[in-house]
Scaffold this active site. Structure first.
Site, PDB file in Angstrom:
ATOM      1  N   HIS A  49       0.824  -1.205   0.000  1.00 20.55           N
ATOM      2  CA  HIS A  49       0.000   0.000   0.000  1.00 20.55           C
ATOM      3  C   HIS A  49       0.868   1.269   0.000  1.00 20.55           C
ATOM      4  CE1 HIS A  49      -3.487   2.547   1.139  1.00 20.55           C
ATOM      5  NE2 HIS A  49      -2.548   3.232   1.783  1.00 20.55           N
ATOM      6  N   GLU A  50       1.858   1.299   0.886  1.00 21.88           N
ATOM      7  CA  GLU A  50       2.696   2.500   0.992  1.00 21.88           C
ATOM      8  C   GLU A  50       3.519   2.717  -0.281  1.00 21.88           C
ATOM      9  OE1 GLU A  50       2.332   4.751   3.261  1.00 21.88           O
ATOM     10  OE2 GLU A  50       0.800   3.487   4.140  1.00 21.88           O
ATOM     11  N   HIS A  95       1.477   4.359  -2.902  1.00 21.58           N
ATOM     12  CA  HIS A  95       1.426   5.833  -2.861  1.00 21.58           C
ATOM     13  C   HIS A  95       2.622   6.427  -3.618  1.00 21.58           C
ATOM     14  CE1 HIS A  95      -1.951   6.665  -0.231  1.00 21.58           C
ATOM     15  NE2 HIS A  95      -1.464   5.948   0.776  1.00 21.58           N
ATOM     16  N   GLU A 117      -6.157   6.989  -1.461  1.00 18.18           N
ATOM     17  CA  GLU A 117      -6.149   5.797  -0.610  1.00 18.18           C
ATOM     18  C   GLU A 117      -6.585   4.569  -1.388  1.00 18.18           C
ATOM     19  OE1 GLU A 117      -5.272   4.850   2.628  1.00 18.18           O
ATOM     20  OE2 GLU A 117      -4.126   6.573   2.003  1.00 18.18           O
TER      21      GLU A 117
HETATM   22 ZN   LIG Z   1      -2.444   5.243   2.346  1.00 17.58          ZN
END
Ligand SMILES: [Zn+2]
Length: 278
Positions: free
Chosen positions: A127-128, A131, A191
């Site tokens: 997830h990170e 980004h 997100e």
């Molecule tokens: Zn996030």
């Protein structure tokens, strides 16, 4: 149209041309004035600041786990210009992790009881890194400072000229988390994009994407238990988020599972290594 108007219109179109980009994987149109190279430089500088303010763990099983999982996901992220770095920060009270632009990753020891395993950590790092791959840092600095100021603020930050609120704002916009005094959650769109890309990356790296839904359920339960982890202040979680992740799993599995696996849930991948039969 008057000539002067025509020139202005051409300039505006030119600006749009250099500043509109298409997000990898999702195809979303993005507006940002900061180039990937400047963004990566800002990420490296912010990372340096985080590291000097932190106590780093540089060996041991938790460190080894972070390196093992992080490198596996970095290897499939397809970002030759990233200069990957991984830091484990000794802070059992902070349940957080982030990846700054250019591949600068920090994991706080406080999140490890929630990630629980390589697979759980793969969800967070996927997830990170999502980004960072989607350049949400550059996008957020542009959004937060305003299009007319973004380049100036970036320049000021890189030359050490920002202080106080602006500095905290840029640190947070780059993704350094709530630790810098400005609470700046990513937008729902960002997100959701990081969830989707994270799911793709962890799957490409050979981790079972089902773990993503399981992780977010644990996170949500932890929030319900009274002491919400910092990670949730940047990443509000709810049933919609989990449902979206569950909805993507079948397609991500069929498209991105590593070649050589059955492209179904292969239990040997859960251990991170194929057994050689002995
Ligand atoms: Zn996030």
């Amino acid at each position: 149209m008057k000539t002067s108007h025509r020139v202005l219109a051409a300039a505006a179109i030119g600006l749009l041309f250099v500043s509109c980009q298409t997000a990898p994987y999702t195809g979303r149109k993005q507006f940002m004035l900061i180039s990937a190279a400047t963004e990566a430089q800002m990420g490296a500088q912010a990372y340096q600041e985080v590291k000097t303010k932190s106590t780093l763990v540089q060996s041991g099983p938790q460190y080894d786990q972070m390196i093992r999982v992080g490198k596996r996901i970095a290897a499939v992220a397809d970002e030759p210009d990233f200069e990957w770095e991984f830091s484990l920060i000794k802070d059992d009270k902070t349940a957080n992790a982030f990846c700054l632009p250019g591949g600068k990753i920090a994991v706080y020891t406080g999140i490890l009881p929630i990630t629980q395993s390589d697979e759980g950590l793969a969800v967070v790092l996927g997830h990170e890194i999502g980004h960072a791959v989607e350049h949400h840092g550059a996008e957020r600095v542009t959004q937060q400072t305003g299009a007319d100021l973004a380049l100036g603020v970036a320049d000021q930050f890189l030359t050490g000229g920002t202080s106080g609120t602006t500095h905290s704002l840029v640190m947070s916009a780059l993704g350094a988390g709530a630790q810098f005094g400005v609470l700046l959650p990513f937008s729902r769109t960002q997100e959701s994009e990081a969830d989707h890309v994270g799911l793709i990356l962890m799957t490409k790296a050979g981790y079972p994407p089902e773990e993503a839904a399981a992780f977010w359920k644990r996170m949500t339960a932890k929030a319900g238990a009274g002491a919400p982890p910092e990670f949730l202040s940047d990443h509000p979680s709810d049933e919609k988020r989990i449902a979206a992740i569950e909805g993507w799993i079948p397609e991500v599995k069929s498209q991105y599972s590593p070649i050589g696996t059955s492209r179904t849930d292969d239990p040997s991948l859960r251990r991170g290594k194929k057994s050689n039969g002995r």
